[in-house]
Design a protein around this motif. Structure first.
Motif, PDB file in Angstrom:
ATOM      1  N   LYS A  61       0.857  -1.181   0.000  1.00  0.00           N
ATOM      2  CA  LYS A  61       0.000   0.000   0.000  1.00  0.00           C
ATOM      3  C   LYS A  61       0.893   1.231   0.000  1.00  0.00           C
ATOM      4  N   HIS A  62       0.502   2.237  -0.732  1.00  0.00           N
ATOM      5  CA  HIS A  62       1.254   3.480  -0.802  1.00  0.00           C
ATOM      6  C   HIS A  62       0.573   4.527   0.076  1.00  0.00           C
ATOM      7  N   VAL A  63       1.341   5.071   1.013  1.00  0.00           N
ATOM      8  CA  VAL A  63       0.838   6.094   1.931  1.00  0.00           C
ATOM      9  C   VAL A  63       1.455   7.432   1.548  1.00  0.00           C
ATOM     10  N   LEU A  64       0.615   8.433   1.417  1.00  0.00           N
ATOM     11  CA  LEU A  64       1.088   9.772   1.071  1.00  0.00           C
ATOM     12  C   LEU A  64       0.787  10.714   2.233  1.00  0.00           C
ATOM     13  N   PRO A  65       1.828  11.259   2.876  1.00  0.00           N
ATOM     14  CA  PRO A  65       1.585  12.243   3.948  1.00  0.00           C
ATOM     15  C   PRO A  65       1.236  13.600   3.348  1.00  0.00           C
ATOM     16  N   LEU A  66       0.257  14.250   3.952  1.00  0.00           N
ATOM     17  CA  LEU A  66      -0.171  15.569   3.498  1.00  0.00           C
ATOM     18  C   LEU A  66       0.046  16.576   4.620  1.00  0.00           C
ATOM     19  N   LEU A  67       0.774  17.641   4.307  1.00  0.00           N
ATOM     20  CA  LEU A  67       1.086  18.675   5.283  1.00  0.00           C
ATOM     21  C   LEU A  67       0.429  19.979   4.848  1.00  0.00           C
ATOM     22  N   ALA A  68      -0.865  20.045   4.968  1.00  0.00           N
ATOM     23  CA  ALA A  68      -1.608  21.220   4.517  1.00  0.00           C
ATOM     24  C   ALA A  68      -1.684  22.263   5.629  1.00  0.00           C
ATOM     25  N   GLU A  69      -1.572  23.530   5.242  1.00  0.00           N
ATOM     26  CA  GLU A  69      -1.654  24.614   6.214  1.00  0.00           C
ATOM     27  C   GLU A  69      -3.094  24.992   6.551  1.00  0.00           C
ATOM     28  N   SER A  70      -4.031  24.548   5.734  1.00  0.00           N
ATOM     29  CA  SER A  70      -5.431  24.867   5.987  1.00  0.00           C
ATOM     30  C   SER A  70      -6.301  23.721   5.462  1.00  0.00           C
ATOM     31  N   PHE A  71      -7.541  23.736   5.873  1.00  0.00           N
ATOM     32  CA  PHE A  71      -8.491  22.724   5.429  1.00  0.00           C
ATOM     33  C   PHE A  71      -8.706  22.831   3.917  1.00  0.00           C
ATOM     34  N   VAL A  72      -8.782  24.036   3.402  1.00  0.00           N
ATOM     35  CA  VAL A  72      -8.982  24.257   1.966  1.00  0.00           C
ATOM     36  C   VAL A  72      -7.794  23.695   1.186  1.00  0.00           C
ATOM     37  N   LEU A  73      -6.582  23.924   1.678  1.00  0.00           N
ATOM     38  CA  LEU A  73      -5.391  23.395   1.005  1.00  0.00           C
ATOM     39  C   LEU A  73      -5.371  21.869   1.068  1.00  0.00           C
ATOM     40  N   GLN A  90      -5.095  19.467  -2.124  1.00  0.00           N
ATOM     41  CA  GLN A  90      -4.081  18.408  -2.259  1.00  0.00           C
ATOM     42  C   GLN A  90      -4.737  17.058  -2.528  1.00  0.00           C
ATOM     43  N   LEU A  91      -5.801  16.761  -1.818  1.00  0.00           N
ATOM     44  CA  LEU A  91      -6.480  15.481  -2.019  1.00  0.00           C
ATOM     45  C   LEU A  91      -7.038  15.368  -3.438  1.00  0.00           C
ATOM     46  N   ARG A  92      -7.612  16.437  -3.934  1.00  0.00           N
ATOM     47  CA  ARG A  92      -8.133  16.407  -5.319  1.00  0.00           C
ATOM     48  C   ARG A  92      -7.008  16.138  -6.314  1.00  0.00           C
ATOM     49  N   ALA A  93      -5.840  16.701  -6.053  1.00  0.00           N
ATOM     50  CA  ALA A  93      -4.714  16.549  -6.976  1.00  0.00           C
ATOM     51  C   ALA A  93      -4.085  15.158  -6.904  1.00  0.00           C
ATOM     52  N   TYR A  94      -4.101  14.539  -5.723  1.00  0.00           N
ATOM     53  CA  TYR A  94      -3.352  13.291  -5.528  1.00  0.00           C
ATOM     54  C   TYR A  94      -4.212  12.077  -5.198  1.00  0.00           C
ATOM     55  N   ILE A  95      -5.511  12.179  -5.288  1.00  0.00           N
ATOM     56  CA  ILE A  95      -6.398  11.109  -4.823  1.00  0.00           C
ATOM     57  C   ILE A  95      -6.107   9.764  -5.497  1.00  0.00           C
ATOM     58  N   ASP A  96      -5.673   9.769  -6.733  1.00  0.00           N
ATOM     59  CA  ASP A  96      -5.382   8.523  -7.438  1.00  0.00           C
ATOM     60  C   ASP A  96      -3.931   8.092  -7.324  1.00  0.00           C
ATOM     61  N   LYS A  97      -3.123   8.823  -6.567  1.00  0.00           N
ATOM     62  CA  LYS A  97      -1.691   8.549  -6.480  1.00  0.00           C
ATOM     63  C   LYS A  97      -1.311   7.690  -5.274  1.00  0.00           C
ATOM     64  N   ALA A  98      -2.230   7.490  -4.313  1.00  0.00           N
ATOM     65  CA  ALA A  98      -1.905   6.730  -3.105  1.00  0.00           C
ATOM     66  C   ALA A  98      -3.113   5.923  -2.664  1.00  0.00           C
ATOM     67  N   VAL A 130     -16.033  15.378   6.722  1.00  0.00           N
ATOM     68  CA  VAL A 130     -16.288  15.790   5.337  1.00  0.00           C
ATOM     69  C   VAL A 130     -15.234  15.177   4.422  1.00  0.00           C
ATOM     70  N   ILE A 131     -13.983  15.188   4.872  1.00  0.00           N
ATOM     71  CA  ILE A 131     -12.893  14.578   4.090  1.00  0.00           C
ATOM     72  C   ILE A 131     -13.177  13.095   3.893  1.00  0.00           C
ATOM     73  N   ASN A 132     -13.527  12.425   4.977  1.00  0.00           N
ATOM     74  CA  ASN A 132     -13.821  10.992   4.938  1.00  0.00           C
ATOM     75  C   ASN A 132     -14.951  10.685   3.958  1.00  0.00           C
TER      76      ASN A 132
END
Length: 121
Positions: A4-16, A20-28, A46-48
């Motif tokens: 399984k590929h895990v991608l850590p996300l370090l967003a400064e805000s909920f909007v960011l 990021q999730l929209r951009a990388y959803i198929d990458k991990a 909401v994310i879930n």
């Protein structure tokens, strides 16, 4: 081997984070969300519900960990020295969130590693 590929996300805000999730959803396969770094925190439920991928909530805050478990995050990364109160214990018992106990030492492998492992149980 089925990895399984895990991608850590370090967003400064909920909007960011959403961006990021929209951009990388198929990458991990799994996304690790570092909640502490977000200056503006939104509803993790909401994310879930929106992205339908497994998420690991990573935080050093008891309040934020409770919010992540309440939002039914798939996993909660709980550091070895994290103090878990009764409310969080009950939430973990009654929700489907799986616990990952973690220990990070980037300088050495401690001589008391077995003791550290025992304390995480």
């Amino acid at each position: 081997m089925n990895s399984k590929h895990v991608l850590p996300l370090l967003a400064e805000s909920f909007v960011l984070l959403v961006t990021q999730l929209r951009a990388y959803i198929d990458k991990a396969d799994i996304f690790e969300i570092h909640v502490d770094g977000m200056k503006v925190k939104g509803d993790l439920a909401v994310i879930n519900a929106t992205f339908k991928k497994p998420f690991i909530a990573k935080t050093n805050s008891l309040d934020l960990m409770k919010r992540a478990v309440t939002a039914n995050m798939e996993y909660a990364d709980i550091p070895h020295d994290f103090v878990i109160d009764m409310e969080l214990k009950n939430l973990l018992k009654n929700k489907s969130t799986k616990v990952i106990r973690s220990y990070h030492n980037f300088d050495e492998t401690p001589l008391n590693l077995e003791e550290i492992l025992d304390s995480m149980e």
